[in-house]
Design an enzyme around this catalytic site. Structure first.
Site, short mmCIF file in Angstrom:
data_model
loop_
_atom_site.label_atom_id
_atom_site.label_comp_id
_atom_site.label_asym_id
_atom_site.label_seq_id
_atom_site.Cartn_x
_atom_site.Cartn_y
_atom_site.Cartn_z
N GLY A 102 17.75 -24.47 42.49
CA GLY A 102 17.87 -23.03 42.24
C GLY A 102 17.81 -22.22 43.52
O GLY A 102 18.18 -21.04 43.53
N GLY A 103 17.31 -22.83 44.61
CA GLY A 103 17.37 -22.20 45.93
C GLY A 103 16.60 -20.89 46.03
O GLY A 103 15.63 -20.65 45.30
N THR A 104 17.06 -20.06 46.95
CA THR A 104 16.40 -18.77 47.20
C THR A 104 16.47 -17.90 45.94
O THR A 104 15.47 -17.30 45.53
CB THR A 104 17.12 -18.04 48.36
OG1 THR A 104 17.12 -18.90 49.49
CG2 THR A 104 16.45 -16.73 48.71
N CYS A 105 17.64 -17.82 45.35
CA CYS A 105 17.86 -16.92 44.22
C CYS A 105 16.81 -17.13 43.13
O CYS A 105 16.14 -16.19 42.70
CB CYS A 105 19.27 -17.15 43.67
SG CYS A 105 19.57 -16.36 42.10
N GLY A 118 17.34 -8.83 57.45
CA GLY A 118 18.49 -9.71 57.33
C GLY A 118 18.04 -11.15 57.21
O GLY A 118 16.85 -11.45 57.26
N HIS A 173 28.82 4.33 19.93
CA HIS A 173 27.91 5.47 20.16
C HIS A 173 26.60 5.19 19.45
O HIS A 173 26.61 4.69 18.33
CB HIS A 173 28.53 6.75 19.60
CG HIS A 173 27.60 7.91 19.67
ND1 HIS A 173 27.35 8.59 20.84
CD2 HIS A 173 26.82 8.50 18.71
CE1 HIS A 173 26.47 9.56 20.60
NE2 HIS A 173 26.13 9.52 19.32
P1 FAD Z 1 20.12 -20.66 48.84
O1 FAD Z 1 19.83 -20.03 47.54
O2 FAD Z 1 19.31 -20.26 50.01
O3 FAD Z 1 20.00 -22.23 48.61
C1 FAD Z 1 20.12 -23.15 49.66
C2 FAD Z 1 19.38 -24.42 49.27
O4 FAD Z 1 19.68 -25.42 50.22
C3 FAD Z 1 17.87 -24.26 49.27
O5 FAD Z 1 17.36 -24.70 48.03
C4 FAD Z 1 17.39 -25.14 50.42
O6 FAD Z 1 16.15 -25.74 50.17
C5 FAD Z 1 18.51 -26.18 50.48
N1 FAD Z 1 18.67 -26.81 51.78
C6 FAD Z 1 18.86 -26.20 52.98
N2 FAD Z 1 19.06 -27.09 53.94
C7 FAD Z 1 18.98 -28.32 53.36
C8 FAD Z 1 19.09 -29.64 53.84
N3 FAD Z 1 19.35 -29.90 55.13
N4 FAD Z 1 18.95 -30.67 52.96
C9 FAD Z 1 18.70 -30.42 51.64
N5 FAD Z 1 18.59 -29.17 51.14
C10 FAD Z 1 18.74 -28.14 51.98
N6 FAD Z 1 21.33 -11.87 45.32
C11 FAD Z 1 21.87 -11.26 44.24
O7 FAD Z 1 23.05 -11.49 43.95
N7 FAD Z 1 21.14 -10.42 43.44
C12 FAD Z 1 19.85 -10.13 43.72
O8 FAD Z 1 19.22 -9.36 42.99
C13 FAD Z 1 19.23 -10.75 44.85
N8 FAD Z 1 17.94 -10.50 45.14
C14 FAD Z 1 17.38 -11.12 46.22
C15 FAD Z 1 16.04 -10.86 46.52
C16 FAD Z 1 15.45 -11.47 47.61
C17 FAD Z 1 13.99 -11.18 47.92
C18 FAD Z 1 16.20 -12.39 48.41
C19 FAD Z 1 15.56 -13.08 49.59
C20 FAD Z 1 17.51 -12.66 48.12
C21 FAD Z 1 18.12 -12.03 47.03
N9 FAD Z 1 19.46 -12.26 46.71
C22 FAD Z 1 20.03 -11.63 45.64
C23 FAD Z 1 20.32 -13.15 47.54
C24 FAD Z 1 20.46 -14.55 46.92
O9 FAD Z 1 19.20 -15.11 46.67
C25 FAD Z 1 21.26 -15.45 47.85
O10 FAD Z 1 22.48 -14.82 48.19
C26 FAD Z 1 21.58 -16.79 47.20
O11 FAD Z 1 20.39 -17.48 46.86
C27 FAD Z 1 22.42 -17.65 48.15
O12 FAD Z 1 22.68 -18.87 47.55
P2 FAD Z 1 22.98 -20.19 48.43
O13 FAD Z 1 23.20 -21.28 47.45
O14 FAD Z 1 24.00 -19.89 49.43
O15 FAD Z 1 21.64 -20.46 49.26
#
Ligand code: FAD
Length: 438
Positions: A39-42, A246, A415
Site C-alpha cells: 500500500g506504500g505511502t498512500c 516536498g 435534487h
Molecule cells: P509509494 O506509495 O511511496 O510506494 C513505494 C513503495 O516502494 C513503498 O511501499 C516502499 O516501501 C517500496 N520500496 C521502495 N524502495 C524499495 C526497494 N528497494 N525494495 C522494495 N520495496 C521498495 N496523494 C493523493 O492522490 N491524494 C492524497 O490525498 C494524498 N495525501 C497524501 C498525504 C501525505 C501526508 C503524503 C505524504 C502523501 C499524500 N499523497 C496523496 C501522495 C501519495 O501518497 C503518493 O503520490 C503515492 O503514494 C505514490 O505512490 P507510489 O507507488 O509511487 O509510491
C-alpha cells in the site's frame, strides 16, 4: 535461489501494486517486491491516514456546532490516542485488502529490499528474480531543508506526525502545499495553534487564485496563521515543526541501471518507458504530480505497455483533491492560466450559499467556478466547498471528454444534491443560472 517471471515490480505502493494486478489480469506471471507494508505511502503514511484524521477533525468541528442543529451533545472532548488507533485500524484493514487482491490475482509477493543488479535481474537478500520486463515503483520520501535533520521530536516528517503523541499546543508547518495544509486543518481543528511558513509568494501552487484567497480567509478564521514569502530558519523553531517542503524520489538500489534522470526523478517517456529497454518506472519516482491517482494510472499504463500495449500518459487534466474544510477540487486551467492562453474566456460562478442541499447540511461556504473559452470549450473547474473532492470527478469527466459548457449545463441532476451546483455554475457561464443572479 533464482526465479523467472514475465514482470517484476519493485515497490508495492499504489503505482506498483496496481501495475502488478493489471499485468496479472493480462495473464503475466508477476512478482512484486516490497520491503515494508503493502500500500506504500498512500495507504500507510499518506492519503488514507490523513483522511482518517481529517474525518475525526471534521466530526469534532461539527459536534461543536450541534446546538445550531437543535442537538445538545454535552461537552465534546478528544482522546487523540483513540483517534490515532482508529486510523491504524483502518490502515490495517486496507493493507489486508491489498494482500488479498494480490493473492487472488496469483501475484507472488516477495518481502525484502530489492536491488536491481542489471535490467531484468533483481536481488532480494539471497534470492534473485529474473523477468522479461521490470516496473520500478519505489516512490518517494520526505525531503528536508539545508541545516535541518529530522529528529522525530522537534523537526518532524509527515510520517512522524501520523503516529501518536500528545496534541502539541503549537505546531509550525514549513510548506504551504497540499500536505502542509492537510496537517494545518487537522491540528488547528483539534485545538493546536498552527503557523504555516511558505517560501513562495503564495500557498497551494497550481490552484485557482480566487480559491486561494477564499481558503486563506477561512483558515485565518480558524486560527491558522499563514506567512508567505517567508524562509524558515531552524533557529525559529521553539516547539514542534513539521517540514513538508516536498518529497525526494527513492532511487537507492537502482544505481546499476544508469537510468536517465530529470533532476532527482527518473526520466520516462509518455509510455512510462525509461531509457533502458524493458524497464518502466511509475508514480512518485517519476511523477511531475505526486498523487496516488497519478501513480495508479501510470502503473496500469506501464503494465499494459510492458505486455505489448501502446498506451500513453498525459498530465493535462489531473484532478486535485485537497482536504481542507471546506474542501478544494480543481481540474484544468486556473483563471489566470486561461487568460494567459486564450484571448477571451468566459467564467461562471455559483455560491454554495444559494444551494438548497448546502443550506440543509449547514455547509454553505465556498463556490463553484467554471471556465470556458469563447466557443464554450471547458478549460477549468475550481471548487471550494462541501464534497468538492468528489464533485471534481464529474468535472474531470466532462473536461477530459472535451465537452462544451452547454453540455455540462444540460446535465440532469437529482435534487437536492451538490452536483446541482456544478450545473448552475455551467449555466452561469451562459448567463442562465436559475438560482443566482447572472
Ligand atoms: P509509494 O506509495 O511511496 O510506494 C513505494 C513503495 O516502494 C513503498 O511501499 C516502499 O516501501 C517500496 N520500496 C521502495 N524502495 C524499495 C526497494 N528497494 N525494495 C522494495 N520495496 C521498495 N496523494 C493523493 O492522490 N491524494 C492524497 O490525498 C494524498 N495525501 C497524501 C498525504 C501525505 C501526508 C503524503 C505524504 C502523501 C499524500 N499523497 C496523496 C501522495 C501519495 O501518497 C503518493 O503520490 C503515492 O503514494 C505514490 O505512490 P507510489 O507507488 O509511487 O509510491
Amino acid at each position: 535461489m533464482s526465479e523467472k517471471y514475465d514482470i517484476a515490480v519493485l515497490g508495492g505502493g499504489p503505482g506498483g501494486y496496481v501495475a502488478a494486478i493489471r499485468a496479472a489480469q493480462l495473464g503475466a506471471k508477476v512478482a512484486l517486491i516490497e520491503k515494508d507494508k503493502l500500500g506504500g505511502t498512500c495507504l500507510n503514511r499518506g492519503c488514507i491516514p490523513t483522511k482518517a484524521l481529517i474525518a475525526c477533525a471534521n466530526l469534532y468541528e461539527k459536534m461543536q456546532k450541534a446546538e445550531s442543529f437543535g442537538i445538545s451533545a454535552g461537552k465534546v472532548s478528544i482522546d487523540f490516542k483513540k483517534v490515532v488507533d482508529r486510523k491504524n485500524e483502518i490502515i490495517n484493514k486496507l493493507v489486508k485488502g491489498v494482500e488479498f487482491l494480490l493473492e487472488k490475482n496469483k501475484i507472488e509477493v516477495i518481502r525484502g529490499e530489492g536491488k536491481v543488479l542489471e535490467p531484468g535481474k533483481i536481488q532480494i537478500g539471497s534470492r534473485e528474480v529474473y523477468s522479461q520486463a521490470t516496473i520500478l515503483a519505489t516512490g518517494s520520501s520526505p525531503a528536508s531543508l539545508p541545516g535541518i535533520s529530522f529528529d522525530g521530536e522537534k523537526f518532524l516528517t509527515s510520517d512522524d506526525l501520523l503516529e501518536y503523541h500528545p496534541l502539541p499546543p503549537q505546531l509550525d508547518i514549513v510548506g504551504g502545499g497540499v500536505i502542509g495544509l492537510h496537517f494545518a486543518v487537522i491540528f488547528s481543528t483539534l485545538g493546536t495553534k498552527v503557523k504555516v511558513y511558505e517560501a513562495l509568494p503564495e500557498i497551494l501552487p497550481g490552484i485557482d487564485e480566487e480559491v486561494i484567497i477564499a481558503i486563506k480567509r477561512i483558515l485565518k478564521r480558524k486560527n491558522v496563521e499563514i506567512v508567505t514569502g517567508a524562509r524558515f530558519e531552524a533557529s525559529q523553531s521553539c516547539g514542534k515543526t513539521l517540514i513538508c517542503v516536498g518529497r525526494t524520489p527513492n532511487t537507492a538500489g537502482l544505481e546499476s541501471l544508469k537510468l536517465k534522470m530529470e533532476g532527482r526523478s527518473v526520466w520516462v517517456n509518455e509510455k512510462m518507458e525509461t531509457n533502458i529497454p524493458n524497464v518502466y518506472a511509475v508514480g512518485d519516482l517519476v511523477s511531475k504530480k505526486m498523487f496516488a491517482h497519478v501513480a495508479y494510472e501510470q502503473g496500469v499504463i506501464a503494465a499494459e505497455n510492458a505486455l505489448g500495449g501502446d498506451r500513453t500518459f498525459s498530465y493535462e487534466y489531473i484532478p486535485y483533491g485537497i482536504y481542507t474544510h471546506p474542501e478544494i477540487g480543481s481540474v484544468g486551467l486556473t483563471e489566470k492560466e486561461a487568460l494567459e492562453k486564450h484571448q477571451n474566456i468566459k467564467v461562471g460562478k455559483f455560491p454554495f450559499a444559494a444551494l438548497g442541499i448546502a443550506a440543509a447540511m449547514g455547509e454553505t461556504e465556498g463556490f463553484i467556478k467554471v471556465i470556458s473559452d469563447e466557443k464554450g470549450k471547458l478549460l477549468g473547474v475550481h471548487i471550494l466547498g462541501p464534497e468538492a473532492t468528489d464533485l471534481i470527478g464529474s468535472a474531470t469527466l466532462a473536461i477530459k471528454q472535451g465537452l462544451t459548457v452547454d453540455k455540462l449545463a444540460e446535465t440532469f441532476q437529482a435534487h437536492p444534491t451538490y452536483p446541482e451546483g456544478l450545473q448552475e455554475a455551467a449555466l452561469a457561464v451562459l448567463k442562465k443560472s436559475l438560482h443566482s443572479i447572472n
